[in-house]
Design a protein around this motif. Structure first.
Motif, PDB file in Angstrom:
ATOM      1  N   ALA A 149       0.927  -1.056   0.004  1.00  0.00           N
ATOM      2  CA  ALA A 149       0.053   0.000   0.078  1.00  0.00           C
ATOM      3  C   ALA A 149       0.859   1.212   0.141  1.00  0.00           C
ATOM      4  O   ALA A 149       1.952   1.127   0.058  1.00  0.00           O
ATOM      5  CB  ALA A 149      -0.891   0.066   1.428  1.00  0.00           C
ATOM      6  N   SER A 150       0.148   2.497   0.070  1.00  0.00           N
ATOM      7  CA  SER A 150       1.066   3.747   0.151  1.00  0.00           C
ATOM      8  C   SER A 150       0.486   4.664   1.256  1.00  0.00           C
ATOM      9  O   SER A 150      -0.758   4.384   1.206  1.00  0.00           O
ATOM     10  CB  SER A 150       1.358   4.156  -1.051  1.00  0.00           C
ATOM     11  OG  SER A 150       0.092   4.715  -1.842  1.00  0.00           O
ATOM     12  N   SER A 151       1.487   5.674   1.449  1.00  0.00           N
ATOM     13  CA  SER A 151       0.808   6.510   2.589  1.00  0.00           C
ATOM     14  C   SER A 151       0.796   7.842   1.992  1.00  0.00           C
ATOM     15  O   SER A 151       0.376   8.917   2.360  1.00  0.00           O
ATOM     16  CB  SER A 151       1.736   6.666   3.731  1.00  0.00           C
ATOM     17  OG  SER A 151       3.048   6.805   3.406  1.00  0.00           O
ATOM     18  N   GLY A 152       0.976   8.107   0.595  1.00  0.00           N
ATOM     19  CA  GLY A 152       1.142   9.358   0.130  1.00  0.00           C
ATOM     20  C   GLY A 152       1.375   9.319  -1.361  1.00  0.00           C
ATOM     21  O   GLY A 152       1.844   8.243  -1.838  1.00  0.00           O
ATOM     22  N   SER A 153       1.520  10.222  -2.136  1.00  0.00           N
ATOM     23  CA  SER A 153       2.084  10.543  -3.420  1.00  0.00           C
ATOM     24  C   SER A 153       3.532  10.417  -3.502  1.00  0.00           C
ATOM     25  O   SER A 153       4.299  10.627  -2.420  1.00  0.00           O
ATOM     26  CB  SER A 153       1.619  11.847  -4.157  1.00  0.00           C
ATOM     27  OG  SER A 153       2.205  12.942  -3.625  1.00  0.00           O
ATOM     28  N   ALA A 154       4.154   9.732  -4.686  1.00  0.00           N
ATOM     29  CA  ALA A 154       5.616   9.635  -4.490  1.00  0.00           C
ATOM     30  C   ALA A 154       6.308  11.166  -4.685  1.00  0.00           C
ATOM     31  O   ALA A 154       7.362  11.183  -4.171  1.00  0.00           O
ATOM     32  CB  ALA A 154       5.985   8.897  -6.081  1.00  0.00           C
ATOM     33  N   CYS A 155       5.501  12.237  -5.101  1.00  0.00           N
ATOM     34  CA  CYS A 155       5.989  13.530  -5.164  1.00  0.00           C
ATOM     35  C   CYS A 155       6.187  14.026  -3.709  1.00  0.00           C
ATOM     36  O   CYS A 155       7.250  14.702  -3.642  1.00  0.00           O
ATOM     37  CB  CYS A 155       4.873  14.455  -5.578  1.00  0.00           C
ATOM     38  SG  CYS A 155       4.283  13.922  -7.082  1.00  0.00           S
ATOM     39  N   THR A 156       5.671  13.471  -2.674  1.00  0.00           N
ATOM     40  CA  THR A 156       5.921  13.814  -1.132  1.00  0.00           C
ATOM     41  C   THR A 156       6.219  12.836  -0.232  1.00  0.00           C
ATOM     42  O   THR A 156       6.236  12.833   0.685  1.00  0.00           O
ATOM     43  CB  THR A 156       4.564  14.484  -0.695  1.00  0.00           C
ATOM     44  OG1 THR A 156       3.573  13.471  -0.887  1.00  0.00           O
ATOM     45  CG2 THR A 156       4.118  15.588  -1.436  1.00  0.00           C
ATOM     46  N   SER A 157       6.931  11.835  -0.886  1.00  0.00           N
ATOM     47  CA  SER A 157       7.291  10.400  -0.255  1.00  0.00           C
ATOM     48  C   SER A 157       8.467  10.878   0.833  1.00  0.00           C
ATOM     49  O   SER A 157       8.576  10.180   1.748  1.00  0.00           O
ATOM     50  CB  SER A 157       7.846   9.509  -1.153  1.00  0.00           C
ATOM     51  OG  SER A 157       9.191   9.953  -1.897  1.00  0.00           O
ATOM     52  N   GLY A 158       9.065  11.998   0.630  1.00  0.00           N
ATOM     53  CA  GLY A 158      10.449  12.223   1.665  1.00  0.00           C
ATOM     54  C   GLY A 158       9.805  13.124   2.838  1.00  0.00           C
ATOM     55  O   GLY A 158      10.473  13.688   3.543  1.00  0.00           O
ATOM     56  N   SER A 159       8.384  13.622   2.640  1.00  0.00           N
ATOM     57  CA  SER A 159       7.775  14.606   3.538  1.00  0.00           C
ATOM     58  C   SER A 159       7.159  13.795   4.751  1.00  0.00           C
ATOM     59  O   SER A 159       6.625  12.742   4.711  1.00  0.00           O
ATOM     60  CB  SER A 159       6.908  15.536   3.141  1.00  0.00           C
ATOM     61  OG  SER A 159       6.369  16.289   4.096  1.00  0.00           O
ATOM     62  N   GLU A 161       4.934  15.383   6.852  1.00  0.00           N
ATOM     63  CA  GLU A 161       3.945  16.191   7.059  1.00  0.00           C
ATOM     64  C   GLU A 161       2.715  15.403   6.392  1.00  0.00           C
ATOM     65  O   GLU A 161       2.848  14.742   5.480  1.00  0.00           O
ATOM     66  CB  GLU A 161       4.062  17.387   6.297  1.00  0.00           C
ATOM     67  CG  GLU A 161       5.057  18.580   6.904  1.00  0.00           C
ATOM     68  CD  GLU A 161       4.559  18.862   8.480  1.00  0.00           C
ATOM     69  OE1 GLU A 161       3.304  18.974   8.815  1.00  0.00           O
ATOM     70  OE2 GLU A 161       5.561  18.712   9.373  1.00  0.00           O
ATOM     71  N   PRO A 162       1.782  15.438   7.147  1.00  0.00           N
ATOM     72  CA  PRO A 162       0.377  14.701   6.581  1.00  0.00           C
ATOM     73  C   PRO A 162       0.099  15.674   5.245  1.00  0.00           C
ATOM     74  O   PRO A 162       0.566  16.476   4.931  1.00  0.00           O
ATOM     75  CB  PRO A 162      -0.548  15.177   7.508  1.00  0.00           C
ATOM     76  CG  PRO A 162      -0.311  16.344   8.228  1.00  0.00           C
ATOM     77  CD  PRO A 162       1.133  16.191   8.199  1.00  0.00           C
ATOM     78  N   SER A 163      -0.886  14.939   4.404  1.00  0.00           N
ATOM     79  CA  SER A 163      -0.815  15.070   2.896  1.00  0.00           C
ATOM     80  C   SER A 163      -1.754  16.588   2.986  1.00  0.00           C
ATOM     81  O   SER A 163      -2.723  16.835   3.469  1.00  0.00           O
ATOM     82  CB  SER A 163      -2.057  14.260   2.329  1.00  0.00           C
ATOM     83  OG  SER A 163      -2.577  14.866   1.081  1.00  0.00           O
TER      84      SER A 163
END
Length: 216
Positions: A149-159, A161-163
């Motif tokens: 599964a994933s917890s966010g977009s790949a663009c913000t994978s290093g953050s 912070e919540p979406s």
């Protein structure tokens, strides 16, 4: 003005007809529809002017120099062909699996919520938030059981912070931090969905017992 749309999540999931659209530019990525990774498409409507991204060669109508990755391009073309074949029937099957997964998780895991419109969305994705636990912790435990599964977009994978998208949608901070996304495909089985349904309450309950935000 020029209108661009990021259709990475849409292509191969819902029918698209660009001849009936006012989109000037549209981008898609092969790995989202079972094509090789690293290949994509930028659709440019005839008459739309673009400055070259890279100069030095005549490839891609002079817009991007460099030798094309022919095997991956062929793979993407074939993947698009397969995705378009019987797309309505495939979507209906995937939607039923997605809905089964959602309903079971929301029922078995208290203080969870579905994010987004329940009807006007892609047939294969589900974003669910769980209060008072971290999405990354859920993913680690899912991985232990062989569930992706994933917890966010790949663009913000290093953050950490919540979406920002979920926050703009009004999802509480305590829930946005615990959001994960399940993405199903035509290759997923009901057995895999049932296995995920079985493991999710166990994971959520275990993490909530460790959470300092849950009253013991």
């Amino acid at each position: 003005s020029i209108f661009h749309t990021d259709a990475v999540q849409a292509v191969g999931k819902i029918p698209l007809n660009l001849s009936k659209s006012n989109v000037d530019l549209l981008s898609l990525s092969g790995h989202k529809l079972h094509a090789p990774k690293g290949v994509g498409v930028l659709y440019v409507r005839k008459g739309t002017r673009l400055s070259p991204y890279m100069i030095g060669g005549h490839q891609e109508a002079g817009r991007r120099a460099g030798t094309e990755n022919v095997p991956s391009i062929i793979g993407l073309g074939k993947a698009c062909e397969l995705a378009a074949k019987n797309i309505k029937e495939k979507n209906e099957r995937v939607r039923k699996l997605r809905d089964k997964l959602e309903k079971a998780i929301l029922k078995s895991c208290p203080d969870s919520q579905l994010n987004g419109d329940p009807d006007n969305r892609l047939p294969n994705t589900s974003n669910i938030s769980f209060e008072f636990i971290e999405g990354e912790s859920i993913l680690l435990m899912l991985d232990k059981y062989g569930i992706c599964a994933s917890s966010g977009s790949a663009c913000t994978s290093g953050s950490l912070e919540p979406s920002h998208v979920l926050r703009a949608m009004g999802v509480p901070f305590t829930a946005a931090h615990g959001s994960i996304r399940f993405s199903l495909s035509r290759y997923n089985t009901e057995k895999e969905v049932d296995y995920t349904i079985e493991k999710m309450p166990e994971i959520v309950n275990k993490l909530r017992k460790l959470s300092p935000f849950v009253t013991k």
